[in-house]
Design a protein around this motif. Structure first.
Motif, PDB file in Angstrom:
ATOM      1  N   PRO A  68       0.823  -1.209   0.000  1.00 56.24           N
ATOM      2  CA  PRO A  68       0.000   0.000   0.000  1.00 56.24           C
ATOM      3  C   PRO A  68       0.858   1.260   0.000  1.00 56.24           C
ATOM      4  CG  PRO A  68       0.109  -0.894   2.206  1.00 56.24           C
ATOM      5  CD  PRO A  68       0.809  -1.895   1.314  1.00 56.24           C
ATOM      6  N   LEU A  69       0.321   2.344  -0.548  1.00 55.34           N
ATOM      7  CA  LEU A  69       1.046   3.609  -0.561  1.00 55.34           C
ATOM      8  C   LEU A  69       1.288   4.133   0.850  1.00 55.34           C
ATOM      9  CD1 LEU A  69      -0.592   5.466  -3.587  1.00 55.34           C
ATOM     10  CD2 LEU A  69       1.696   4.441  -3.452  1.00 55.34           C
ATOM     11  N   GLU A  70       0.498   3.667   1.807  1.00 55.67           N
ATOM     12  CA  GLU A  70       0.688   4.083   3.198  1.00 55.67           C
ATOM     13  C   GLU A  70       2.059   3.703   3.732  1.00 55.67           C
ATOM     14  OE1 GLU A  70      -3.605   4.097   2.390  1.00 55.67           O
ATOM     15  OE2 GLU A  70      -1.993   2.660   2.014  1.00 55.67           O
ATOM     16  N   LEU A  71       2.731   2.786   3.060  1.00 50.14           N
ATOM     17  CA  LEU A  71       4.079   2.397   3.491  1.00 50.14           C
ATOM     18  C   LEU A  71       5.018   3.598   3.493  1.00 50.14           C
ATOM     19  CD1 LEU A  71       5.901  -0.206   4.094  1.00 50.14           C
ATOM     20  CD2 LEU A  71       6.607   0.016   1.719  1.00 50.14           C
ATOM     21  N   GLN A  72       4.731   4.581   2.652  1.00 51.36           N
ATOM     22  CA  GLN A  72       5.588   5.753   2.561  1.00 51.36           C
ATOM     23  C   GLN A  72       5.590   6.583   3.847  1.00 51.36           C
ATOM     24  OE1 GLN A  72       5.598   7.518  -1.740  1.00 51.36           O
ATOM     25  NE2 GLN A  72       3.522   6.806  -1.345  1.00 51.36           N
ATOM     26  N   GLY A  73       4.676   6.276   4.740  1.00 55.23           N
ATOM     27  CA  GLY A  73       4.660   6.950   6.030  1.00 55.23           C
ATOM     28  C   GLY A  73       5.807   6.538   6.932  1.00 55.23           C
ATOM     29  N   LEU A  74       6.499   5.453   6.571  1.00 49.79           N
ATOM     30  CA  LEU A  74       7.630   4.979   7.375  1.00 49.79           C
ATOM     31  C   LEU A  74       8.895   5.726   6.936  1.00 49.79           C
ATOM     32  CD1 LEU A  74       6.841   1.145   7.365  1.00 49.79           C
ATOM     33  CD2 LEU A  74       6.015   2.916   8.917  1.00 49.79           C
ATOM     34  N   ARG A  75       8.951   6.990   7.231  1.00 45.06           N
ATOM     35  CA  ARG A  75       9.992   7.873   6.721  1.00 45.06           C
ATOM     36  C   ARG A  75      11.378   7.560   7.277  1.00 45.06           C
ATOM     37  NH1 ARG A  75       8.378  10.313   2.350  1.00 45.06           N
ATOM     38  NH2 ARG A  75       9.638  12.186   2.730  1.00 45.06           N
ATOM     39  N   CYS A  95       9.772   3.637  -3.346  1.00 43.48           N
ATOM     40  CA  CYS A  95      10.533   4.799  -3.809  1.00 43.48           C
ATOM     41  C   CYS A  95      10.275   6.038  -2.960  1.00 43.48           C
ATOM     42  CB  CYS A  95      10.195   5.089  -5.268  1.00 43.48           C
ATOM     43  SG  CYS A  95      10.602   3.727  -6.388  1.00 43.48           S
ATOM     44  N   GLY A  96       9.321   5.964  -2.037  1.00 50.19           N
ATOM     45  CA  GLY A  96       9.030   7.077  -1.146  1.00 50.19           C
ATOM     46  C   GLY A  96       9.598   6.907   0.242  1.00 50.19           C
ATOM     47  N   LEU A  97      10.624   6.064   0.380  1.00 47.60           N
ATOM     48  CA  LEU A  97      11.258   5.809   1.682  1.00 47.60           C
ATOM     49  C   LEU A  97      12.644   6.457   1.678  1.00 47.60           C
ATOM     50  CD1 LEU A  97      10.252   2.044   2.008  1.00 47.60           C
ATOM     51  CD2 LEU A  97       9.161   3.997   3.128  1.00 47.60           C
ATOM     52  N   PRO A  98      12.759   7.709   2.100  1.00 42.33           N
ATOM     53  CA  PRO A  98      13.999   8.485   1.895  1.00 42.33           C
ATOM     54  C   PRO A  98      15.214   7.984   2.651  1.00 42.33           C
ATOM     55  CG  PRO A  98      12.495   9.680   3.329  1.00 42.33           C
ATOM     56  CD  PRO A  98      11.728   8.507   2.800  1.00 42.33           C
ATOM     57  N   GLN A  99      15.019   7.249   3.768  1.00 43.84           N
ATOM     58  CA  GLN A  99      16.152   6.786   4.561  1.00 43.84           C
ATOM     59  C   GLN A  99      16.557   5.345   4.250  1.00 43.84           C
ATOM     60  OE1 GLN A  99      17.872   8.860   6.609  1.00 43.84           O
ATOM     61  NE2 GLN A  99      16.494  10.415   5.788  1.00 43.84           N
ATOM     62  N   LEU A 100      15.887   4.721   3.301  1.00 45.63           N
ATOM     63  CA  LEU A 100      16.141   3.309   3.026  1.00 45.63           C
ATOM     64  C   LEU A 100      17.565   3.105   2.521  1.00 45.63           C
ATOM     65  CD1 LEU A 100      14.510   0.636   3.113  1.00 45.63           C
ATOM     66  CD2 LEU A 100      14.188   0.889   0.648  1.00 45.63           C
ATOM     67  N   ASN A 101      18.318   2.213   3.173  1.00 40.64           N
ATOM     68  CA  ASN A 101      19.676   1.918   2.693  1.00 40.64           C
ATOM     69  C   ASN A 101      19.917   0.443   2.397  1.00 40.64           C
ATOM     70  OD1 ASN A 101      20.536   0.809   5.349  1.00 40.64           O
ATOM     71  ND2 ASN A 101      20.440   2.956   5.992  1.00 40.64           N
ATOM     72  N   ILE A 102      18.994  -0.432   2.817  1.00 43.63           N
ATOM     73  CA  ILE A 102      19.132  -1.862   2.512  1.00 43.63           C
ATOM     74  C   ILE A 102      17.791  -2.380   2.008  1.00 43.63           C
ATOM     75  CG2 ILE A 102      19.644  -4.156   3.417  1.00 43.63           C
ATOM     76  CD1 ILE A 102      21.353  -2.848   5.567  1.00 43.63           C
TER      77      ILE A 102
END
Length: 276
Positions: A68-75, A95-102
């Motif tokens: 779900p697009l709500e996943l992007q809330g996990l900033r 693609c809306g997860l700005p801190q994702l590194n792995i």
């Protein structure tokens, strides 16, 4: 019996049934890590998207095909594990997860990556092994912080020249693809520490002795007629790996005194375990 019951309940969208699958999650775990692997999930529970301080989310070994697009809330999410699921399309919400590194997306059915993936500026580890890629996903060349890339066991035949842009890349895992030549672009990336081209179709290897950062090259199970020459201290895994590079052709590759293998024959040394 437990798995059969879970599998049946996974089709029922009621909140009560979802609680049976994931437990009664009312508060975010103290370590900011949520592990919902192996729960027979077919959709991401809503509760997972309300823990906005979450740092690690494990959803491996389920039956997920979308997010779900709500996943992007996990900033603040830094690690997302989605391997061993049923994704045929890359979930746009990632693609809306700005801190994702792995990001682990191995063992799915992906064949394409969206242009928006380049927005993951912090991504340094990307696992896409055992999917359905026939071409190298070009957008990967725009992930400038990438350090580890795993694209093993796809159907890739070549690598783009643009890969040289990834100056932070240290390990590239390409086992089990359709490479017939050692990718020339890798020879222009002297900072690489690990190169894995095990189980491809490469018949001749160039010299890699100029690659000063190289520590390990895996070239086993190729119909090769030579071993790649490497610098001092570099470990080789493959045919003639223990032979000294004391006989060289003009191009720096090893001289082979025995007959080359027949068509279909592969180099046969014990396999190295995949990276952890």
């Amino acid at each position: 019996m437990g798995n059969a019951v879970r599998g049946a309940i996974a089709f029922i969208p009621s909140e009560r049934c979802q609680r049976f699958l994931v437990g009664d999650l009312k508060e975010m775990p103290l370590d900011r890590t949520l592990d919902l692997s192996g729960r027979q999930l077919r959709r991401l529970p809503a509760v997972a998207c309300v823990f906005h301080e979450l740092v690690k989310l494990y959803l491996s070994d389920n039956h997920l095909s979308s997010l779900p697009l709500e996943l992007q809330g996990l900033r603040k999410l830094q690690l997302l594990a989605l391997d061993f699921n049923c994704f045929e399309e890359f979930p746009p919400a990632i693609c809306g997860l700005p801190q994702l590194n792995i990001l682990y997306l191995g063992n799915n059915r992906l064949h394409h990556l969206p242009r928006e993936l380049k927005e993951l500026k912090e991504l340094n580890t990307l696992w896409l092994e055992t999917n359905c890629f026939t071409d190298f996903p070009q957008v990967v060349c725009e992930l400038t912080n990438l350090k580890t890339l795993h694209l093993g066991y796809n159907l890739i035949r070549s690598l783009p020249d643009e890969l040289r842009r990834l100056e932070e890349l240290r390990s590239v895992w390409l086992a089990g693809n359709q490479l017939t030549d050692f990718p020339p672009v890798l020879m222009e990336m002297p900072f690489l520490a690990v190169i894995d081209v095990d189980r491809n179709k490469i018949r001749q290897f160039p010299s890699l002795s100029h690659m000063q950062g190289l520590k390990l090259v895996i070239y086993d199970h190729n119909p090769c007629i030579n071993a790649p020459a490497v610098g001092e201290g570099v470990r080789r895994v493959g045919r003639w790996a223990d032979s000294p590079d004391d006989e060289k052709e003009e191009d720096g590759t090893k001289v082979v005194s025995e007959a080359p293998p027949e068509e279909g024959e592969v180099c046969s040394l014990p396999e190295l375990m995949a990276p952890v």
